[in-house]
Every structure is written in C-alpha cells, then in structure tokens.
Design a protein around this motif. Structure first.
Motif, PDB file in Angstrom:
ATOM      1  N   ASP A  82      29.493 -19.814  -8.571  1.00  0.00           N
ATOM      2  CA  ASP A  82      29.428 -21.235  -8.870  1.00  0.00           C
ATOM      3  C   ASP A  82      29.537 -21.467 -10.361  1.00  0.00           C
ATOM      4  OD1 ASP A  82      29.173 -23.945  -8.477  1.00  0.00           O
ATOM      5  OD2 ASP A  82      26.999 -23.879  -8.734  1.00  0.00           O
ATOM      6  N   LYS A 110      29.190 -25.322  -2.102  1.00  0.00           N
ATOM      7  CA  LYS A 110      28.129 -24.307  -2.020  1.00  0.00           C
ATOM      8  C   LYS A 110      28.323 -23.441  -0.768  1.00  0.00           C
ATOM      9  CE  LYS A 110      23.323 -24.687  -2.568  1.00  0.00           C
ATOM     10  NZ  LYS A 110      22.198 -25.651  -2.555  1.00  0.00           N
ATOM     11  N   ASN A 111      28.771 -24.060   0.277  1.00  0.00           N
ATOM     12  CA  ASN A 111      28.998 -23.311   1.506  1.00  0.00           C
ATOM     13  C   ASN A 111      30.166 -22.336   1.400  1.00  0.00           C
ATOM     14  OD1 ASN A 111      26.966 -24.084   3.148  1.00  0.00           O
ATOM     15  ND2 ASN A 111      28.095 -25.759   4.120  1.00  0.00           N
ATOM     16  N   THR A 138      29.532 -31.084  -3.470  1.00  0.00           N
ATOM     17  CA  THR A 138      28.718 -29.944  -3.906  1.00  0.00           C
ATOM     18  C   THR A 138      28.270 -29.126  -2.696  1.00  0.00           C
ATOM     19  OG1 THR A 138      27.825 -31.666  -5.302  1.00  0.00           O
ATOM     20  CG2 THR A 138      27.022 -29.435  -5.689  1.00  0.00           C
TER      21      THR A 138
END
Lengths: 436, 145
Positions: free
Chosen positions: B108, B102-103, B98
C-alpha cells in the motif's frame, strides 16, 4: 541559474568537442545504434526437429535410399545443386540463392551428448549451454545485455511472435516479442496504462519488486511506440505470401529499411516433428518457408540490403537416418543449417555431407558445434564480444572465413584478423579443413 | 504458467517477467470482463504433440490459414459479480475505493488512485465497484500478490 565551475567545464568541454568533431567521426558516437546499412541477423527457427537428410539430400548415396525405401526422395524430383547434392523439391528459391552465390550450407551441426527431447534440446540451442548445464538466459538475451545496459528500449533484438523465447531472455534485459507492431502499439497505447505510468512517481526504492514491473512496463510502452513508428517509416511495398511466416518477414523487411536499432530478428516455423506421414507435412512447411524466403530476399536485393542481412536457419535436432514404420522419421542428432546473405565469403557447401557409413547407434555424428556458429555470427557479423556472450573462449572456427569482415576495419586491421583466423584454422579441432 | 522457459522450470524472482508476459497479465482482468478475444498464440509443444494436433491430424494444415482468418475464440468467463459486490454493501461510498484497494493489493504505497479514478464508471454503485476492481487489477501493483 547557478552553474558550478566543475559542471561548466564538463558541459563546456563536451559541447566544444562535439562542435569541433568532423561529421564522419560523429558517426562513431552512437555505436550502440545501428547506422543504416549496418549488419543485421535474422534467425529462422525450424521447430520440431527438421529432417536434414530430406532437406539437403545425398542423391548419390545408396545407404540413404536403402534406409529410406519410401521416404528417400528420387534424384530426378529434387532441386539439384551439384552432382552429389540436391535440395528438397520445394526449396526452389534456395536453389536459386545457391546458384547466385547467396547461400551456404553447413552440415553436421550439433553438440556433444545430444538430447532427444524437443524441449531440452531447444533449450540447449537457445541458451548455448552444454547438455549437462541448465541456464536461464539465452544467447541473444546475453548479447542484448551487452548492447543495452541501462538503455530505455531493449529493441536491439526482436522476436516476431506473441511469446518471447528463452533465446532472447537476458540477465538484465529481455528482448521484445512483437508479431504485429500495430497491435502491440494498440495494446500498450491504452489510455489507462499511460495514466498508470504517468502517475507512478519515481520516489520509490529501486529494490522494490514492483519497481521492476514498472520498469518493464515503461520499456514495453516506449518500445511499442518506437517499433510502430519505425515500422511505418519505410514499409516495404513488395508482395509477400499471406502466411504467418510471410507476414513476419514483411514486418522484418520494413524494420530493416527503417532506422530502428535492431540487430537480431527471430522468427519460427513449425512443426517439423514428422513422425507420421513426413513427406506431406515437410513439403507444406518448406513451401511456406521457400515462398517467404523468396519474397524476403527478392525484396532485399531490390533495396540493396542483401549484403547487410544474414539469415540463418536451425532446428533443435535432425532426425534418424532410417525411416520408421509410419512413413516418418524419429528424433535424431546432427543437422544442417542454411546461411543466406549477399555478404558470404565462402558459399555453397561449406563442409562434407554427413557420413552415412559412420553412424552412432543409427544416428549422424556432429563435427561442428553450434556454439561456434553463434560465436562466428556474433564476432564477425555483429562485431560483438562472443566470449562474453557465450561464457567461454570459443575457438573461432573456419566458419569465420565465410563472412566478410566488417567493412569498417581498416586494411591493416583486416590483415591482422585474417592472420589470426588463419592460425586458428590450422589449430582447429574439426577435420573439415580441406575446403578452406 | 504452463509454459516454463526450460526444463529447470520457472526460476524465482524476475525470471517470468518480460514485455509479453507482463502486458498479458495486465490485460487479463479486462479481457475476462469484456469477454474479449484472446489473440495470443502460445508456442507449440512438440514433446506433447509430436507434430500433430489434439485430434491427431497434421499440425500444419494442407492449405495455409491466412493469419487474418485465424480466430482464437472469445473468452467464455463468468464473473460472480453479485457475490463480490455484495461484500462491499456496508461500506460508505467515500471509503469504497480504499476498501477495494485494501482487498486487492498487498502493498500500500502506490499512487495509482488518480490514474484509476479517471476511468472508473460512476453511473451506479455496482458499476463503480466493478470498474474500480478491474482497473486496479490491471496495475503492476496487483501483480505483486
């Protein structure tokens, strides 16, 4: 399973209709697909601005030899077509096609207010725009839009290259660029891509940009699969020269013999930008082109497809009439085009050679607009709506005459079309009617 | 990006996406990581090159090069993995995926997890981070930043 009455009627009536339909009528159901033996166009782009005057050579013209003291090709070296006209010495196969009646030459093709930048002029030829307009789609791309609305595989047009040209980009659909069907299949068949595709659920909204990427990806994967399988169906056994162009034509031939729905193939050769030492460079490229076309047309003849394929060449511009100080030529304007097919109605020299006495700032003047050539190919060869693709009503110019009407037209329809063309010819703008 | 379709440059929106540009982009992270051969030839630019090569010789060699022999050379890229992997030092193993996602992603919503999960190298923590990153960068979602 509960079927609603309305649905039942819909399904039922379709099922009955198709069961009752005679077999020959069923053939018309899949109009979007190309039935075997249907017409195909192969576009050969000569990138860099091929020198037209050393391609189709006016061997009786003193001005030609005067303006090109070292670059002008002597008559006894050329491949002679008529008393007046010869081809470049390397184009022996094209002379052969001329003698057989499978070649037509169209002179003085160009457009108003010509641009001398390769990039810009190629852009104009690709998009089919006027020289003061900037379009983001190409003429084959827009043809694809019309052929492939909502279809899952945009394979009606293919470019044999790694990168897709503007000519094949449409508003809705883009053609596929494929140099080697096997390699494209290998890349797109990577397990990882398949997994990503499989896991991508369809519950997203269509407006999301990422959906468009997924759509393109899905189209690429299924096209790659389809093209690869078709290319293996009836691969040509003929020998082709081991050059990029030769391999490209071999791929095209194998696809033509398959059941693929491709109608337009696009392939390029270059660079014809011969500012310096023109003769050697043009000879090398013409040798490659000549050998590839020879292999391709021999192959087509052997397989009985010569009448179904139209191969035409173009370049973004011709070159200046006079040679420069480096034994080369600089960017010019109007140019000639070769049209090769067994289905040509008018063969040989379609119009007069350029007038070297009537130059504009030392350049040839055009009298055939390339967009009319596109219109003719689209209308009479591909049976497409040329006005829709090219964006305006284009006069169907005498070139109409050179290509056979599609065989599927009944006799009375053919007669009607012939009449329309005849009327257009008498009302047409170009002054090259005498050859009708 | 250096080959815009015409003088008008790149139009916004979807104009840059076609089958070859998209597949190329999807493959770039993998190719850099594996130091693969880039077997894609860009089109010639005659306005710049005037029919010559960069060294001034004719662009068309005297003897045609057979396409099989034409080599483009392997990509010579160094990825500073050490610094990158170091950044994930404090993150627990379960949250690692995750965190990487996210980076890398600006959006998303995607369900790429399961697809990517299958091809992640589980042999070590470092290998896990490396392969998850490369795989995530090879998805359509990553192209959206």
């Amino acid at each position: 399973m509960l079927i609603k009455r309305k649905e039942f009627l819909q399904i039922g009536s379709l099922a009955t209709a198709s069961m009752m339909m005679p077999k020959f009528l069923k053939a018309f159901e899949s109009q979007a697909l190309v039935p075997p033996g249907n017409k195909v166009v192969v576009v050969l782009q000569l990138s860099g601005g091929n020198d037209g005057l050393n391609t189709v050579i006016p061997v009786r013209n003193d001005i030609y030899y005067k303006l090109r003291p070292s670059l002008g090709i002597k008559m006894d070296k050329t491949a002679k077509l008529t008393d007046e006209v010869s081809l470049h010495p390397s184009l022996t196969a094209l002379k052969g096609l001329y003698d057989e009646g499978n070649l037509a030459i169209l002179n003085n093709v160009g457009y108003p207010n010509p641009d001398r930048s390769h990039f810009r002029s190629m852009d104009i030829w690709h998009s089919g725009s006027k020289s003061d307009e900037y379009w983001n789609t190409g003429w084959i791309g827009r043809y694809l839009d019309a052929q492939c609305s909502g279809c899952d595989k945009p394979t009606q047009a293919l470019e044999v290259d790694d990168v897709l040209s503007l000519a094949l980009k449409g508003e809705q659909a883009n053609a596929i660029a494929v140099k080697d069907p096997k390699r494209l299949y290998g890349t797109s068949n990577e397990k990882f891509f398949k997994e990503v595709m499989k896991n991508h659920s369809a519950d997203h909204h269509d407006e999301e940009p990422v959906e468009y990427l997924y759509k393109t990806m899905a189209q690429t994967l299924s096209s790659a699969d389809y093209i690869f399988k078709q290319s293996r169906l009836h691969p040509t056994g003929a020998a082709y020269p081991n050059t990029e162009l030769g391999n490209g034509f071999k791929t095209i031939a194998s696809l033509i013999y398959s059941e693929i729905n491709t109608k337009v193939y696009y392939i390029s050769l270059g660079s014809f930008d011969t500012h310096v030492g023109q003769d050697a460079q043009q000879t090398r490229l013409f040798t490659q082109m000549n050998d590839a076309i020879k292999a391709f047309t021999d192959d087509l003849k052997k397989n009985g497809s010569m009448n179904d394929v139209l191969l035409f060449t173009f370049s973004e511009f011709g070159r200046r009439v006079a040679q420069n100080a480096s034994n080369g030529t600089d960017h010019g304007t109007a140019n000639n085009m070769f049209l090769i097919s067994g289905g040509l109605k008018q063969k040989g020299m379609l119009n007069a050679l350029p007038k070297l006495t009537d130059l504009k700032d030392g350049d040839l003047t055009y009298n055939v607009d390339f967009k009319d050539v596109y219109a003719t190919v689209l209308k009479n060869w591909l049976n497409a709506d040329a006005d829709k693709v090219l964006g305006e009503v284009i006069t169907c110019w005498p070139l109409c005459n050179i290509i056979y009407f599609l065989e599927k037209y009944p006799a009375d329809r053919r007669k009607f079309l012939a009449q329309i063309f005849a009327e257009n010819i008498s009302a047409n703008i170009c002054g090259v009617l005498h050859w009708r | 990006m250096l080959y815009p379709p015409n003088v008008a440059g790149w139009a916004g929106g979807r104009a840059w996406i076609d089958s070859s540009t998209l597949m190329m982009r999807l493959r770039i992270p993998q190719m850099f990581n594996d130091k693969d051969e880039l077997n894609v030839a860009p089109k010639q630019d005659d306005d710049m090159m005037m029919g010559r090569k960069t060294d001034g010789t004719a662009a068309v060699p005297e003897k045609p090069v057979s396409p099989q022999k034409k080599r483009y050379g392997a990509i010579d890229a160094k990825i500073d993995w050490q610094q990158y992997v170091g950044k994930y030092q404090k993150i627990k193993k379960e949250e690692l995926f995750t965190g990487i996602k996210k980076n890398l992603f600006q959006i998303d919503k995607s369900k790429v997890q399961e697809a990517v999960a299958k091809s992640i190298d589980q042999s070590s923590r470092e290998a896990y981070i490396k392969s998850a990153t490369v795989q995530l960068m090879s998805t359509p979602e990553y192209q959206m930043c």
